[in-house]
Design a protein around this motif. Structure first.
Motif, PDB file in Angstrom:
ATOM      1  N   GLY A 188     -14.340  77.861 -47.740  1.00  0.00           N
ATOM      2  CA  GLY A 188     -13.044  78.333 -47.245  1.00  0.00           C
ATOM      3  C   GLY A 188     -12.425  79.334 -48.201  1.00  0.00           C
ATOM      4  N   ARG A 189     -11.400  80.041 -47.689  1.00  0.00           N
ATOM      5  CA  ARG A 189     -10.769  81.109 -48.481  1.00  0.00           C
ATOM      6  C   ARG A 189      -9.331  80.745 -48.839  1.00  0.00           C
ATOM      7  NH1 ARG A 189     -14.224  85.665 -47.810  1.00  0.00           N
ATOM      8  NH2 ARG A 189     -15.928  85.048 -46.446  1.00  0.00           N
ATOM      9  N   VAL A 190      -8.512  80.396 -47.838  1.00  0.00           N
ATOM     10  CA  VAL A 190      -7.130  79.971 -48.102  1.00  0.00           C
ATOM     11  C   VAL A 190      -7.042  78.449 -47.917  1.00  0.00           C
ATOM     12  CG1 VAL A 190      -4.723  80.154 -47.362  1.00  0.00           C
ATOM     13  CG2 VAL A 190      -6.183  82.187 -47.369  1.00  0.00           C
ATOM     14  N   PHE A 191      -7.533  77.978 -46.779  1.00  0.00           N
ATOM     15  CA  PHE A 191      -7.660  76.532 -46.544  1.00  0.00           C
ATOM     16  C   PHE A 191      -9.048  76.157 -47.066  1.00  0.00           C
ATOM     17  CE2 PHE A 191      -8.622  72.697 -44.219  1.00  0.00           C
ATOM     18  CZ  PHE A 191      -7.408  72.036 -44.153  1.00  0.00           C
ATOM     19  N   ARG A 192      -9.087  75.607 -48.260  1.00  0.00           N
ATOM     20  CA  ARG A 192     -10.370  75.384 -48.945  1.00  0.00           C
ATOM     21  C   ARG A 192     -10.631  73.888 -49.109  1.00  0.00           C
ATOM     22  NH1 ARG A 192     -12.013  79.437 -52.311  1.00  0.00           N
ATOM     23  NH2 ARG A 192     -12.439  78.142 -54.119  1.00  0.00           N
ATOM     24  N   PHE A 193     -11.884  73.519 -49.052  1.00  0.00           N
ATOM     25  CA  PHE A 193     -12.195  72.124 -49.384  1.00  0.00           C
ATOM     26  C   PHE A 193     -13.441  72.079 -50.258  1.00  0.00           C
ATOM     27  CE2 PHE A 193     -15.927  71.004 -46.784  1.00  0.00           C
ATOM     28  CZ  PHE A 193     -15.972  72.078 -45.923  1.00  0.00           C
ATOM     29  N   THR A 194     -13.432  71.091 -51.138  1.00  0.00           N
ATOM     30  CA  THR A 194     -14.571  70.832 -52.023  1.00  0.00           C
ATOM     31  C   THR A 194     -15.047  69.425 -51.732  1.00  0.00           C
ATOM     32  OG1 THR A 194     -13.557  72.187 -53.742  1.00  0.00           O
ATOM     33  CG2 THR A 194     -15.297  70.664 -54.454  1.00  0.00           C
ATOM     34  N   THR A 195     -16.346  69.239 -51.524  1.00  0.00           N
ATOM     35  CA  THR A 195     -16.826  67.860 -51.358  1.00  0.00           C
ATOM     36  C   THR A 195     -17.518  67.411 -52.637  1.00  0.00           C
ATOM     37  OG1 THR A 195     -19.020  68.363 -50.456  1.00  0.00           O
ATOM     38  CG2 THR A 195     -17.187  68.220 -48.876  1.00  0.00           C
ATOM     39  N   TRP A 196     -17.520  66.096 -52.847  1.00  0.00           N
ATOM     40  CA  TRP A 196     -18.158  65.527 -54.031  1.00  0.00           C
ATOM     41  C   TRP A 196     -18.834  64.216 -53.634  1.00  0.00           C
ATOM     42  CZ3 TRP A 196     -16.294  60.669 -54.992  1.00  0.00           C
ATOM     43  CH2 TRP A 196     -15.022  60.362 -54.468  1.00  0.00           C
ATOM     44  N   GLY A 197     -19.841  63.827 -54.398  1.00  0.00           N
ATOM     45  CA  GLY A 197     -20.454  62.518 -54.175  1.00  0.00           C
ATOM     46  C   GLY A 197     -21.868  62.598 -53.629  1.00  0.00           C
ATOM     47  N   GLU A 198     -22.556  61.489 -53.775  1.00  0.00           N
ATOM     48  CA  GLU A 198     -23.948  61.381 -53.371  1.00  0.00           C
ATOM     49  C   GLU A 198     -24.151  60.181 -52.452  1.00  0.00           C
ATOM     50  OE1 GLU A 198     -23.478  63.516 -56.970  1.00  0.00           O
ATOM     51  OE2 GLU A 198     -23.216  61.353 -56.806  1.00  0.00           O
ATOM     52  N   SER A 199     -25.354  60.129 -51.888  1.00  0.00           N
ATOM     53  CA  SER A 199     -25.726  59.044 -50.978  1.00  0.00           C
ATOM     54  C   SER A 199     -25.548  57.663 -51.614  1.00  0.00           C
ATOM     55  CB  SER A 199     -27.185  59.231 -50.561  1.00  0.00           C
ATOM     56  OG  SER A 199     -27.650  58.113 -49.867  1.00  0.00           O
ATOM     57  N   HIS A 200     -25.994  57.513 -52.878  1.00  0.00           N
ATOM     58  CA  HIS A 200     -26.038  56.185 -53.473  1.00  0.00           C
ATOM     59  C   HIS A 200     -25.051  56.009 -54.619  1.00  0.00           C
ATOM     60  CE1 HIS A 200     -29.251  55.631 -50.769  1.00  0.00           C
ATOM     61  NE2 HIS A 200     -29.624  54.478 -51.268  1.00  0.00           N
ATOM     62  N   GLY A 201     -24.093  56.944 -54.748  1.00  0.00           N
ATOM     63  CA  GLY A 201     -23.020  56.749 -55.719  1.00  0.00           C
ATOM     64  C   GLY A 201     -22.013  55.751 -55.170  1.00  0.00           C
ATOM     65  N   PRO A 202     -21.022  55.399 -55.962  1.00  0.00           N
ATOM     66  CA  PRO A 202     -20.035  54.426 -55.489  1.00  0.00           C
ATOM     67  C   PRO A 202     -19.158  54.947 -54.353  1.00  0.00           C
ATOM     68  CG  PRO A 202     -19.500  55.213 -57.718  1.00  0.00           C
ATOM     69  CD  PRO A 202     -20.839  55.780 -57.374  1.00  0.00           C
ATOM     70  N   ALA A 203     -18.954  56.260 -54.296  1.00  0.00           N
ATOM     71  CA  ALA A 203     -18.070  56.828 -53.270  1.00  0.00           C
ATOM     72  C   ALA A 203     -18.370  58.308 -53.127  1.00  0.00           C
ATOM     73  CB  ALA A 203     -16.612  56.637 -53.679  1.00  0.00           C
ATOM     74  N   LEU A 204     -17.832  58.892 -52.068  1.00  0.00           N
ATOM     75  CA  LEU A 204     -17.871  60.350 -51.916  1.00  0.00           C
ATOM     76  C   LEU A 204     -16.537  60.784 -51.319  1.00  0.00           C
ATOM     77  CD1 LEU A 204     -18.368  60.732 -48.657  1.00  0.00           C
ATOM     78  CD2 LEU A 204     -20.705  60.229 -49.269  1.00  0.00           C
TER      79      LEU A 204
ATOM     80  N   ALA B 145     -27.196  63.595 -45.970  1.00  0.00           N
ATOM     81  CA  ALA B 145     -26.114  63.913 -45.030  1.00  0.00           C
ATOM     82  C   ALA B 145     -24.961  62.908 -45.106  1.00  0.00           C
ATOM     83  CB  ALA B 145     -26.647  63.995 -43.609  1.00  0.00           C
ATOM     84  N   ARG B 146     -25.006  61.961 -46.033  1.00  0.00           N
ATOM     85  CA  ARG B 146     -23.808  61.154 -46.316  1.00  0.00           C
ATOM     86  C   ARG B 146     -22.647  62.084 -46.645  1.00  0.00           C
ATOM     87  NH1 ARG B 146     -21.639  57.197 -44.939  1.00  0.00           N
ATOM     88  NH2 ARG B 146     -20.500  56.648 -46.814  1.00  0.00           N
ATOM     89  N   GLU B 147     -22.981  63.207 -47.300  1.00  0.00           N
ATOM     90  CA  GLU B 147     -21.947  64.176 -47.701  1.00  0.00           C
ATOM     91  C   GLU B 147     -21.146  64.674 -46.509  1.00  0.00           C
ATOM     92  OE1 GLU B 147     -20.549  68.403 -48.354  1.00  0.00           O
ATOM     93  OE2 GLU B 147     -22.077  67.684 -46.988  1.00  0.00           O
ATOM     94  N   THR B 148     -21.765  64.664 -45.327  1.00  0.00           N
ATOM     95  CA  THR B 148     -21.053  65.218 -44.156  1.00  0.00           C
ATOM     96  C   THR B 148     -19.875  64.335 -43.726  1.00  0.00           C
ATOM     97  OG1 THR B 148     -22.586  64.210 -42.560  1.00  0.00           O
ATOM     98  CG2 THR B 148     -23.092  66.452 -43.310  1.00  0.00           C
ATOM     99  N   ALA B 149     -19.832  63.095 -44.206  1.00  0.00           N
ATOM    100  CA  ALA B 149     -18.652  62.253 -43.922  1.00  0.00           C
ATOM    101  C   ALA B 149     -17.417  62.907 -44.543  1.00  0.00           C
ATOM    102  CB  ALA B 149     -18.854  60.842 -44.470  1.00  0.00           C
ATOM    103  N   ALA B 150     -17.580  63.453 -45.745  1.00  0.00           N
ATOM    104  CA  ALA B 150     -16.454  64.114 -46.428  1.00  0.00           C
ATOM    105  C   ALA B 150     -15.999  65.343 -45.642  1.00  0.00           C
ATOM    106  CB  ALA B 150     -16.854  64.493 -47.847  1.00  0.00           C
ATOM    107  N   ARG B 151     -16.948  66.062 -45.050  1.00  0.00           N
ATOM    108  CA  ARG B 151     -16.579  67.243 -44.239  1.00  0.00           C
ATOM    109  C   ARG B 151     -15.766  66.814 -43.018  1.00  0.00           C
ATOM    110  NH1 ARG B 151     -21.400  71.449 -44.131  1.00  0.00           N
ATOM    111  NH2 ARG B 151     -22.648  70.785 -45.899  1.00  0.00           N
ATOM    112  N   VAL B 152     -16.199  65.703 -42.403  1.00  0.00           N
ATOM    113  CA  VAL B 152     -15.494  65.240 -41.204  1.00  0.00           C
ATOM    114  C   VAL B 152     -14.061  64.829 -41.567  1.00  0.00           C
ATOM    115  CG1 VAL B 152     -15.466  63.447 -39.411  1.00  0.00           C
ATOM    116  CG2 VAL B 152     -17.606  64.618 -39.980  1.00  0.00           C
ATOM    117  N   ALA B 153     -13.892  64.206 -42.729  1.00  0.00           N
ATOM    118  CA  ALA B 153     -12.541  63.834 -43.173  1.00  0.00           C
ATOM    119  C   ALA B 153     -11.694  65.091 -43.401  1.00  0.00           C
ATOM    120  CB  ALA B 153     -12.632  63.001 -44.449  1.00  0.00           C
TER     121      ALA B 153
END
Ligand SMILES: Cc1cc2nc3c(=O)[nH]c(=O)nc-3n(C[C@H](O)[C@H](O)[C@H](O)COP(=O)(O)O)c2cc1C
Length: 355
Positions: A7-23, A128-136
C-alpha cells in the motif's frame, strides 16, 4: 529490502509464521474516526478459517482476532492499528521431513537460496497462514470504503466451470466452495472429495467483482489501478495468473467486439459492455471492476515427487499432514481482502490529489 508492507497511503504490514505463537498485521494510514471493533473483523476471518468442511485443511484454528492499538472509544485514532491472531493448532511433527528435503512447488528451495536459513515448520513465513492477517487488514479497508462492495466466488475447480447463466449471488454463501452455481457446487463435492481421498489436489479460478467504485480512482501509467490490483492478487500464495476484464480473451476479439460502447445515461455515460473490467487508462470508469485469479493446485500431495535434499542428493518427498485439496477455495476471502485493501488505498490517494 524485505517487502512485508503493501500500500501507499493506506498501508499494512503483516508479521508472523505458520508455527509461531501468533501472526498479525499493522495497518497504518487509516483515517481517524471510523467505528472499528473486533466484531467488524471476525466475520471475514471466519469465512477464511480452516477446518470448516472436509474440502479444506483440517488444521483447527479459531483465528480469533485481537485489536491491540489504534482504536479509542470504538473509533480509529489515525495511529497504527495492530491486529493479532494466535496460532493454536501447530504440529511441527507433520513437517519434520521438510527440514531435510525441498518440497516441489513450495518455497523451501527458494527461501534457502535467498536466506540460507529457513523456518521449515509448515513453510514458515511462506505458509498461507499469513493470509489470515491480510483478511483482518482487509476488514479494516472495507470500512474506509463502505460504498464499495467487494464480492468474490469460485468460477472453476480443476477446469470444471460454473454455468454463467446459473449465476446466483445468494448461493455463494450456501456451499463450502463459494460457488454461485448450485449444480457446479454439487459436482465439485465429488471431484474435490476424490482428489482429497487420493491425496491429490486441484487448481481453481476465483473471480472478484468490486461495485460502487466511482469513476476516477486510480492513476495513469505507473501504478495503474490494473497493475495495483494485479500486484495485490499476485502476492497471494499459489496465485499464478491475474486478468482484468476479459484479460487474455480480449486478445482474440476484434476492436468492434471489445468496444465498451457508451450512451448518455442518467448519471454520466451508460456502458453497453464491460470488456475492460471497469478500468480504462489505469483509472476506474465507474463500471464494476472485474478481476480473475488463477490458483495453482495445492503443491502438497501424497504421491511421492522427485526432489533433492539440502545437501543436493536425489530423494523423493510426499507431503503428509493437513492440507487444502484446493487452495483456491479458501483463496476467495483473501482475494476479496487484497482488492478491498487496494481500493481503500486508491480512495485515499485520489482524495490526496483531487480532493
Ligand atoms: C488460503 C490458502 C491456503 C493454502 N494452503 C495450502 C496447503 O494446505 N498446502 C499447500 O501445499 N499449499 C497451500 N497454499 C499455497 C502455498 O502457500 C504456496 O503454494 C506456497 O507457499 C508456494 O508459493 P507460490 O505458490 O505462491 O509460489 C495455500 C494458499 C492459500 C491462498
Amino acid at each position: 529490502m524485505s517487502y512485508n508492507t503493501f500500500g501507499r497511503v493506506f498501508r499494512f504490514t503483516t508479521w508472523g509464521e505458520s508455527h509461531g505463537p501468533a501472526l498479525g498485521a499493522v495497518v497504518d494510514g487509516c483515517p481517524p474516526g471510523i467505528a472499528l471493533s473486533e466484531d467488524d473483523i471476525q466475520p471475514w476471518l471466519d469465512r477464511r478459517r480452516p477446518g470448516q468442511s472436509r474440502f479444506t485443511t483440517q488444521r483447527r484454528e479459531p483465528d480469533q482476532v485481537r485489536l491491540l492499538s489504534g482504536v479509542f472509544e470504538g473509533r480509529t485514532t489515525g495511529t497504527p492499528i495492530s491486529l493479532m491472531i494466535e496460532n493454536v493448532d501447530q504440529r511441527s511433527k507433520d513437517y519434520s521431513n521438510v527440514a531435510l528435503a525441498y518440497r516441489p512447488g513450495h518455497a523451501d528451495y527458494a527461501y534457502d537460496a535467498k536466506y540460507g536459513f529457513r523456518d521449515y515448520r509448515g513453510g514458515g513465513r511462506s505458509s498461507a497462514r499469513e493470509t489470515a492477517a491480510r483478511v483482518a487488514a482487509g476488514a479494516v479497508a472495507r470500512l474506509v470504503v463502505p460504498q464499495v462492495r467487494v464480492r468474490a466466488w469460485v468460477e472453476a475447480i480443476g477446469g470444471d466451470a460454473i454455468d454463467p447463466a446459473a449465476f446466483d449471488d445468494a448461493a455463494i454463501d450456501t456451499n463450502p466452495f463459494f460457488c454461485p452455481d448450485p449444480a457446479a457446487a454439487a459436482r465439485w463435492e465429488e471431484t474435490v472429495d476424490a482428489a482429497r481421498k487420493a491425496g491429490s489436489s486441484l487448481g481453481a479460478v476465483v473471480v472478484c467483482e468490486a461495485t460502487g467504485v466511482p469513476a476516477g480512482w486510480g492513476a495513469p501509467l505507473y501504478a495503474k489501478l490494473d497493475s495495483e490490483l494485479a500486484a495485490a492478487c499476485m502476492s497471494i500464495n499459489a496465485v499464478k495468473g491475474v486478468e482484468i476484464g476479459d484479460g487474455f480473451a480480449a486478445a482474440a476479439l476484434s476492436g468492434e467486439q471489445n468496444a465498451d460502447a457508451m450512451r448518455p445515461g442518467a448519471d454520466g455515460p451508460a456502458f453497453l459492455a464491460n470488456h475492460a473490467g471497469g478500468i480504462a487508462g489505469g483509472i476506474a470508469t465507474g463500471q464494476p471492476i472485474r478481476v480473475r485469479v488463477a490458483f495453482k493446485p495445492t503443491s502438497s500431495i501424497l504421491t511421492p515427487v522427485e526432489t533433492v535434499t539440502r545437501e543436493g542428493e536425489a530423494t523423493e518427498i510426499a507431503t503428509k499432514g493437513r492440507h487444502d485439496p484446493c487452495v483456491g477455495i479458501r483463496g476467495v476471502p483473501v482475494v476479496e481482502a487484497m482488492i478491498a485493501l487496494v481500493l481503500a488505498d486508491q480512495a485515499l490517494l485520489h482524495r490526496a490529489q483531487c480532493g
